[in-house]
Design an enzyme around this catalytic site. Structure first.
Site, mmCIF file in Angstrom:
data_model
loop_
_atom_site.group_PDB
_atom_site.id
_atom_site.type_symbol
_atom_site.label_atom_id
_atom_site.label_comp_id
_atom_site.label_asym_id
_atom_site.label_seq_id
_atom_site.Cartn_x
_atom_site.Cartn_y
_atom_site.Cartn_z
ATOM 1 N N GLU A 84 9.781 88.781 110.866
ATOM 2 C CA GLU A 84 9.279 87.693 111.702
ATOM 3 C C GLU A 84 8.112 88.149 112.587
ATOM 4 O O GLU A 84 7.172 87.399 112.820
ATOM 5 C CB GLU A 84 10.425 87.202 112.587
ATOM 6 C CG GLU A 84 10.176 85.826 113.130
ATOM 7 C CD GLU A 84 11.307 85.403 114.044
ATOM 8 O OE1 GLU A 84 11.115 84.413 114.713
ATOM 9 O OE2 GLU A 84 12.342 86.088 114.095
ATOM 10 N N ASP A 85 8.193 89.391 113.086
ATOM 11 C CA ASP A 85 7.217 89.842 114.089
ATOM 12 C C ASP A 85 6.041 90.627 113.527
ATOM 13 O O ASP A 85 5.099 90.923 114.250
ATOM 14 C CB ASP A 85 7.925 90.724 115.138
ATOM 15 C CG ASP A 85 8.981 89.941 115.911
ATOM 16 O OD1 ASP A 85 8.867 88.705 115.933
ATOM 17 O OD2 ASP A 85 9.899 90.553 116.472
#
Length: 735
Positions: A91-92
């Site tokens: 996600e990051d």
């Protein structure tokens, strides 16, 4: 501002957490596992190197903490440690799921994919949020570790919620109580469930939380003394009979104490079971049941049991796999004490839930198809067959998380476990969908009963069917299980569709007979004339005779009067968006708020000084206390309609609040109470009711006050009145 720490000190701190994780996991690791964990740690460290949490600490400490919880508190293994360390990487950072699969294998990739789908707290409101919950449950049915790591992630977020802004605290805490605590309960993680509930209370009603916490702490020394005396004779006898065991006193959670106080309307001092005594036996699996009953016999030799409070989950485990024998006995000090008797294996399952099942799977002491796996299979079935809206689904699913169970039997003696208050019709659908759809009634314990009969523990149920029987909309009132509801809804939907086809055919014939072309414009005239919103509904009503085809005449279409067209009903979300307009960052509630329409919620009667939030409705804003019984539901389901709010400094505005009193009755008491209210604090009273019975009085007073300080001063003064034993604020539903 967090203190500035040197990069070297931070590096040492990260390594300390990493080493602790490896130490905890060591007993479960196989060859090559430490290498894999190290690789995951390094990749996570690199991915998050520039990132910091809201508290200012390096972000990597979060995945490390989640992995630590997964091992230490849930009992998961290497695959889960690796997934926990990497759970935010996709996600990051630019890392893709395919990269994870190449480096760490399919299992880890699938778990991380599931976790990525359900990340974040969803602000957008009802359906979007519920849809994300549904995605999460889909991943549960593929691999339960996704949910277990998600619960570990949420637990760490709740433990470190201090650094978040207030509105985020309320949102995350409410969502936790709404979904994650019930999920932890259903997966058998009792310790985690209790901690999540306590943390919810800590951040939403800090004052109450601290109050109960300090009272529990104050009574600790006396409690330890009491436990020691209570356990002594049991301890001696268990030693004498050669048992290997451990005895511990387990305090009740703060949230459950408050729940009990509210439910039974009692004070802290009246909660008798602030703790439970737990006896944990080290015995081989085949001797567990007999050993538990033997210890029960020893306990009841010394203390008188309450026959209504015996719970045997050893013979029939709960649906989430919980096994234990509970009894409540009277101590010599005249106090009821709950005693829980279980084996080490049962205790492991009670503490670590789902994960512990796998550990004991090969011992033969637990059925290969455990009741918990049965539940996960039911979730899978529920998701596959569910076509209701995400919100409806969420509601139904939550109802299935916390319910008690009822145990019934088929004529051949097979045990069927259903939620409490399930009916004969639920039983029929549980056996097979076709049996449910054709169910006429049931023979319960040889006696004929209707579809709506509510089952009791021990009922033997024989379902009666007929090929002519068909579900009707009323059936939805007779069932509570999701499977039964969705099958009935499916049937009714298909049935409606088939009847609508017949209706369309009838309409075409009728239009042909009266010589009117079947055009969209003419059809709109019909919808408007009969006041029906959709085509399918019109065809259906025509087919079942609710709309009389003979009333469709040529004159309907030749009239010059305009027929209003029927528009598709607007969705709820669009309506909300229209009402919302631009949302202010913080709403200030007080005197100069004529520019918007607001009202005070009757369910919790907030007054200035209370922690509050606004909830947007068609009628304007409604101001609720953050500790309101409805707050969890509103914040979890309608996040987009929540507005942060606070009170301005008030002038002499009057707000209604309720005070409840209890005490010993005496002449002149009401006079003293009313005098304090009317003279000492210039408070106006709206109503007072006092009931006295057998020398005890209970009273409820509705007063107008300026703010919480004003109310607290009044409560303090009332406590000093001779004969008054208890004074507390209450939320009036009918203010």
């Amino acid at each position: 501002m967090p203190p500035v720490i040197s990069p070297e000190a931070e590096r040492q701190e990260i390594l300390r957490h990493y080493r602790r994780l490896l130490r905890t996991a060591k007993p479960y690791l196989k060859d090559g596992d430490p290498k894999l964990i190290k690789k995951a740690f390094n990749q996570s460290l690199e991915a998050h190197k520039e990132m910091r949490r809201k508290s200012g600490e390096p972000y990597i400490l979060h995945p490390l903490a989640v992995a630590q919880i997964a091992v230490e508190e849930i009992g998961l293994g290497t695959t889960s440690i690796v997934a926990a360390l990497l759970h935010d990487v996709v996600e990051d950072t630019p890392t893709e799921i395919s990269d994870i699969e190449r480096e760490f294998g399919t299992k880890v990739a699938r778990i991380i994919d599931g976790l990525t789908k359900i990340s974040g707290v969803f602000e957008y409101g009802t359906s979007e949020q519920a849809e994300n919950f549904r995605k999460m449950l889909l991943t549960l049915s593929e691999d339960v570790r996704v949910i277990l790591i998600k619960i570990a992630d949420r637990l760490h977020n709740m433990r470190t919620l201090d650094s978040m802004p207030r509105h985020k605290q309320l949102k995350i805490a409410s969502e936790t109580l709404y979904l994650y605590a019930p999920l932890a309960h259903r997966l058998g993680l009792y310790t985690i469930k209790s901690e999540l509930e306590d943390l919810y209370l800590k951040f939403t009603d800090t004052e109450t939380y601290n109050d109960i916490k300090s009272k529990v702490r104050q009574s600790q020394a006396a409690r330890n003394r009491f436990i020691k005396e209570f356990v002594q004779p049991i301890d001696d006898e268990l030693k004498a009979q050669g048992f290997e065991y451990e005895i511990k006193g387990r305090p009740k959670s703060i949230y459950s104490i408050l729940k009990k106080m509210k439910k039974q309307n009692i004070t802290f001092d009246e909660v008798y079971d602030l703790f439970a005594i737990r006896v944990i036996l080290d015995v081989p699996p085949e001797q567990e049941k007999a050993a538990c009953w033997q210890v029960y016999s020893i306990v009841t030799d010394f203390y008188q049991p309450n026959p209504d409070r015996l719970r045997d989950w050893v013979s029939t485990p709960k649906a989430n796999g919980y096994e234990s024998l509970h009894t409540t006995v009277m101590s010599r000090a005249g106090q009821w004490v709950e005693v829980q008797i279980r084996s080490r294996r049962m205790d492991d399952i009670a503490e670590k839930g789902y994960a512990a099942h796998w550990k004991y799977k090969d011992t033969g002491s637990i059925q290969p198809e455990s009741s918990l796996e049965g539940w996960v299979n039911k979730v899978r079935e529920m998701l596959e067959s569910n076509n209701s809206s995400a919100l409806e689904f969420m509601d139904e699913f939550r109802q299935n998380l916390f319910v008690k169970e009822v145990y019934a039997f088929t004529p051949k003696g097979k045990l069927v476990i259903l939620p409490d208050k399930a009916t004969a019709l639920d039983f029929a659908f549980d056996i097979h969908s076709q049996i449910g759809l054709h169910c006429l009634g049931a023979k319960v314990n040889q006696k004929l009963e209707p579809l709506s009969y509510q089952l009791h523990n021990g009922d033997q149920v024989e379902i009666l069917t007929s090929h002519k029987q068909r579900p009707t909309p009323e059936w939805l009132n007779y069932v509570i299980t999701t499977k039964a509801r969705s099958k009935i809804k499916d049937f009714l939907r298909d049935d409606k569709r088939a009847k609508a086809e017949d209706g369309r055919f009838l309409l075409e014939k009728r239009m042909e007979n009266i010589g009117v072309p079947f055009t969209q414009e003419n059809f709109n005239r019909l919808l408007a004339y009969f006041n029906v919103a959709t085509a399918q509904e019109f065809y259906y009503r025509l087919a079942i005779g609710q709309v009389d085809g003979r009333t469709i005449r040529e004159s309907l279409f030749t009239s010059d009067k305009p027929v209003p067209s029927v528009l598709e009903p607007k969705t709820f979300d669009n309506e909300v968006q229209k009402i919302r307009g631009v949302r202010p960052d913080m709403l200030v509630v007080g005197e100069h708020t004529d520019k918007f329409n607001y009202s005070i919620a009757r369910c919790c009667n907030p007054i200035p000084g209370d922690d509050v939030f606004g909830f947007e409705t068609d009628q304007g804003l409604i101001i609720h206390r953050t500790s309101c019984p409805r707050a969890v539901d509103l914040m979890s389901n309608y996040g987009n309609r929540i507005v942060r709010a606070k009170w301005t400094d008030q002038l002499e505005l009057a707000f209604l609040a309720g005070i409840r009193l209890k005490g010993s009755d005496r002449v002149g008491l009401v006079n003293d109470v009313t005098r304090i209210i009317s003279t000492s604090l210039k408070v106006n009273m709206r109503s007072i009711t006092i009931n006295a019975d057998d020398g005890i009085f209970e009273g409820q007073i509705m007063v107008f006050v300026n703010d919480t300080d004003h109310l607290n001063k009044l409560i303090q003064r009332l406590r000093k009145v001779n004969g008054v034993l208890q004074v507390e604020r209450f939320d009036s539903q009918h203010a």
